[in-house]
Scaffold this active site. Structure first.
Site, PDB file in Angstrom:
ATOM      1  N   SER A  42       0.827  -1.209   0.000  1.00  0.00           N
ATOM      2  CA  SER A  42       0.000   0.000   0.000  1.00  0.00           C
ATOM      3  C   SER A  42       0.856   1.252   0.000  1.00  0.00           C
ATOM      4  O   SER A  42       2.070   1.211   0.242  1.00  0.00           O
ATOM      5  CB  SER A  42      -0.933   0.032   1.220  1.00  0.00           C
ATOM      6  N   THR A  43       0.194   2.374  -0.228  1.00  0.00           N
ATOM      7  CA  THR A  43       0.864   3.673  -0.207  1.00  0.00           C
ATOM      8  C   THR A  43       1.400   4.018   1.172  1.00  0.00           C
ATOM      9  O   THR A  43       2.282   4.873   1.315  1.00  0.00           O
ATOM     10  CB  THR A  43      -0.116   4.774  -0.681  1.00  0.00           C
ATOM     11  N   LYS A  44       0.902   3.340   2.209  1.00  0.00           N
ATOM     12  CA  LYS A  44       1.336   3.622   3.568  1.00  0.00           C
ATOM     13  C   LYS A  44       2.754   3.134   3.855  1.00  0.00           C
ATOM     14  O   LYS A  44       3.335   3.508   4.883  1.00  0.00           O
ATOM     15  CB  LYS A  44       0.351   3.008   4.565  1.00  0.00           C
ATOM     16  N   ASP A  45       3.316   2.309   2.969  1.00  0.00           N
ATOM     17  CA  ASP A  45       4.724   1.935   3.143  1.00  0.00           C
ATOM     18  C   ASP A  45       5.599   3.177   3.182  1.00  0.00           C
ATOM     19  O   ASP A  45       6.584   3.252   3.924  1.00  0.00           O
ATOM     20  CB  ASP A  45       5.199   1.060   1.976  1.00  0.00           C
ATOM     21  N   GLY A  48       5.328   4.885   6.533  1.00  0.00           N
ATOM     22  CA  GLY A  48       5.910   4.044   7.572  1.00  0.00           C
ATOM     23  C   GLY A  48       7.423   4.218   7.636  1.00  0.00           C
ATOM     24  O   GLY A  48       8.007   4.411   8.708  1.00  0.00           O
TER      25      GLY A  48
END
Length: 474
Positions: A42-45, A48
Site C-alpha cells: 500500500s501507499t502507507k509503506d 511508515g
C-alpha cells in the site's frame, strides 16, 4: 561486471510504483498509480519508512524501542515491515471492523495486534487512537507514530509520490485524484505537483459521501482507510493536521455502492485488484475525466490491494447481506416484500439517548391488533434525514419490556433508553433471497428484522411479509 538489479533490503522496494493507463471511455487520459505494488502492499509503506527514519533522527525512537500506532491496517503494515527490518517491537491498535486479512498480515510481519471495539467517540479510552496514545506513554521506550498529526506523513509523499508522478507523466499531469484519509497522500503529493507545475495541476479529493470532509453527516461508511467518521457523542471534531485542505481544489463525494461497483468491475474488466478506497478514488477520477478535455492527463492514486478485502468487497455474501447487491431478481427477494422495503419511506428508529417516556410514546403509537411493537435503536441521531447504517444498529426496544420496566420500578419515564436496550434485530440485505431470510427469521424472539440497502437501514420486515411472497406448500 554489470550492476545487478538488486536491493540491499526490503526497504529499497518502498514506493517506486508504476502508472498504468485505464480504459474509461473519456477523451482524457487516465492513469492509475498502483501503490499496492509497493513492497508492503500500500501507499502507507512510504509514510511508515519516513516516519520511523525521522523519529530516529529526532531521537524519539531508539534501538530497542517500541513503535505504537492506531490504524485501519495499512499504516500498521507499513510500519511493521520497517520495524521487522530494523529490529523494533511494534504494537498496532485496530478496530474490530478492520478486515481479517489486514490483521493476519500485521501478525505475519511480527506486529502485536490489539483489537478495540469500533463505534466509540474519540475521547473514549478504548477508542483505538486514545488507547494507542496511552499505550505509547506507558511503554518504556515507546514511540507513537501518530500518522494523523505527524508531519513526516505528508512529507513522505512530497518527497516521493509527487516527484514520481511528475517524472512518469513527463510533466503532463493536469489532475491528481486521491482519497482523503489522514490527508497525507493528497496533501504531500498535491503540494509538490502544484509547486512544480506553477499551480496548473488541479488536486481533487475523493471522499465517502457521508464523510465529514465532503460535507456529509459523519455517519459510518463501509470503505476502509478513507474519509472522516464523526461519532455523534464526539466532544470535539478534530481533523488530522496531516491533512492540508488548502492544497485541495475540490472534493468529490462518492457513495459506497458506486465505489464497490467500480472496484469489482476494475478487477473483472481490466485485471486490477484494488481496495475500497481505490474504488472511491477511481469513481471520482471517472467524473473528473468526463469533464476534462482530450489534452487532460488525470492521475488517480489507488492506495492498496483488493487482496486485503477478499472477505468483504469481493465476497458476494457480505455484499448481499449489507444490501450492496441486487440479488437474483428471478426469485422472491427481501426487497419484494413491498411496501416495507420502499426506499422512500422513513424507517422507525429510536435513539438510545432518548428518554424511556418518549420511546414509549413512539412504540404505543405503533401498537396495532395487540401486537408487541419492536424498533431498532442505536447511538446515531434519529430523524428522517439520517438513516442508520448497519454498525449503528446496536440494540432494539420492545413496548412490552419497557412497560414491564416501568411497572417493576427499574425504569422511569425520564430515564435514558440506553439502560433498557435489548439485543439488535437481525438484518437482511434487500437483495437476499426471501426464502433464506424467512428460515433465519422464523422463530426469532422478536419476529422483526431490519432491511438494509447500501449498508443503511431502510425498513422493517416480519416473517409474515416474507412468507406471503413464497409459494404455499402443498
Amino acid at each position: 561486471m554489470d550492476a545487478m538489479d538488486a536491493y540491499e533490503s526490503a526497504l529499497g522496494l518502498v514506493g517506486g510504483t508504476p502508472l498504468v493507463r485505464l480504459r474509461t471511455g473519456s477523451a482524457a487520459a487516465v492513469y492509475a498509480k498502483l501503490e499496492y505494488l509497493s513492497i508492503g502492499g500500500s501507499t502507507k509503506d512510504r509514510i511508515g519508512l519516513r516516519m520511523i527514519e525521522q523519529a530516529e533522527k529526532d531521537g524519539l525512537l531508539r534501538p530497542g524501542g517500541t513503535i505504537v500506532e492506531a490504524t485501519s491496517g495499512n499504516t500498521g503494515i507499513g510500519l511493521a515491515l520497517v520495524a521487522a527490518e530494523k529490529g523494533y517491537r511494534i504494537v498496532v491498535v485496530v478496530s474490530d471492523r478492520v478486515s481479517d486479512e489486514k490483521v493476519d498480515t500485521l501478525r505475519a510481519f511480527g506486529a502485536e495486534v490489539v483489537v478495540k471495539p469500533a463505534g466509540l467517540p474519540r475521547q473514549h479510552p478504548d477508542h483505538p487512537m486514545s488507547f494507542a496514545a496511552h499505550l505509547a506513554r506507558a511503554t518504556p521506550g515507546g514511540w507513537l507514530a501518530n500518522q494523523y498529526d505527524n508531519p513526516a506523513n505528508p512529507e513522505a509523499h512530497y518527497l516521493t509520490t509527487g516527484p514520481e508522478i511528475w517524472r512518469q507523466t513527463r510533466g503532463r499531469v493536469t489532475h491528481l485524484v486521491s482519497c482523503i484519509g489522514t490527508g497525507g497522500t493528497i496533501s504531500g503529493a498535491g503540494r509538490y505537483l502544484k509547486e512544480v507545475s506553477e499551480h496548473s495541476v488541479e488536486v481533487i479529493g475523493a471522499d465517502p459521501a457521508s464523510s465529514v470532509y465532503s460535507g456529509g453527516d459523519g455517519r459510518p461508511y463501509f470503505i476502509e482507510a478513507a474519509g472522516h467518521f464523526l461519532h455523534p457523542d464526539t466532544a470535539e471534531d478534530v481533523w488530522p493536521t496531516s491533512y492540508h485542505p488548502e492544497v485541495v481544489d475540490r472534493i468529490v463525494p462518492v457513495a459506497d455502492r458506486e465505489a464497490l461497483d467500480t472496484l469489482r468491475r476494475l478487477a473483472r474488466e481490466q485485471g486490477l485488484l484494488v481496495g475500497g478506497s481505490s474504488g472511491t478514488a477511481l469513481t471520482a477520477a471517472h467524473r473528473v475525466a468526463a469533464d476534462a478535455g482530450p489534452e487532460a492527463v488525470v492521475v488517480v492514486i489507488l492506495p492498496d490491494s483488493g487482496r486485503q478485502y477478499l472477505s468483504k468487497y469481493f465476497n458476494d455474501s457480505w455484499m448481499l447481506r449489507l444490501g450492496f447487491l441486487d440479488g437474483d431478481e428471478s426469485a422472491p427477494r427481501v426487497a419484494d416484500a413491498a411496501p416495507l422495503a420502499d426506499d422512500t419511506s422513513p424507517l422507525p428508529y429510536l435513539n438510545s439517548r432518548t428518554s424511556v417516556g418518549d420511546a414509549l410514546e413512539v412504540l404505543r403509537a405503533r401498537k396495532q391488533g395487540g401486537a408487541n411493537p419492536v424498533l431498532p435503536a442505536g447511538p446515531c441521531p434519529a430523524g428522517p434525514d439520517r438513516r442508520p447504517t448497519a454498525p449503528e444498529l446496536t440494540g432494539s426496544v420492545t413496548l412490552a419490556a419497557l412497560e414491564a420496566a416501568l411497572r417493576n420500578g427499574t425504569a422511569g419515564p425520564a430515564g435514558p433508553l440506553s439502560d433498557h436496550l435489548e439485543p439488535p434485530l437481525p438484518h437482511f440485505g434487500y437483495g437476499e433471497p426471501a426464502a433464506a431470510a424467512l428460515v433465519t427469521l422464523t422463530g426469532h424472539a422478536q419476529d422483526t428484522a431490519v432491511v438494509l440497502r447500501d449498508g443503511c437501514a431502510r425498513a422493517l420486515i416480519r416473517s409474515g411479509d416474507l412468507r406471503a411472497l413464497l409459494p404455499t406448500p402443498r
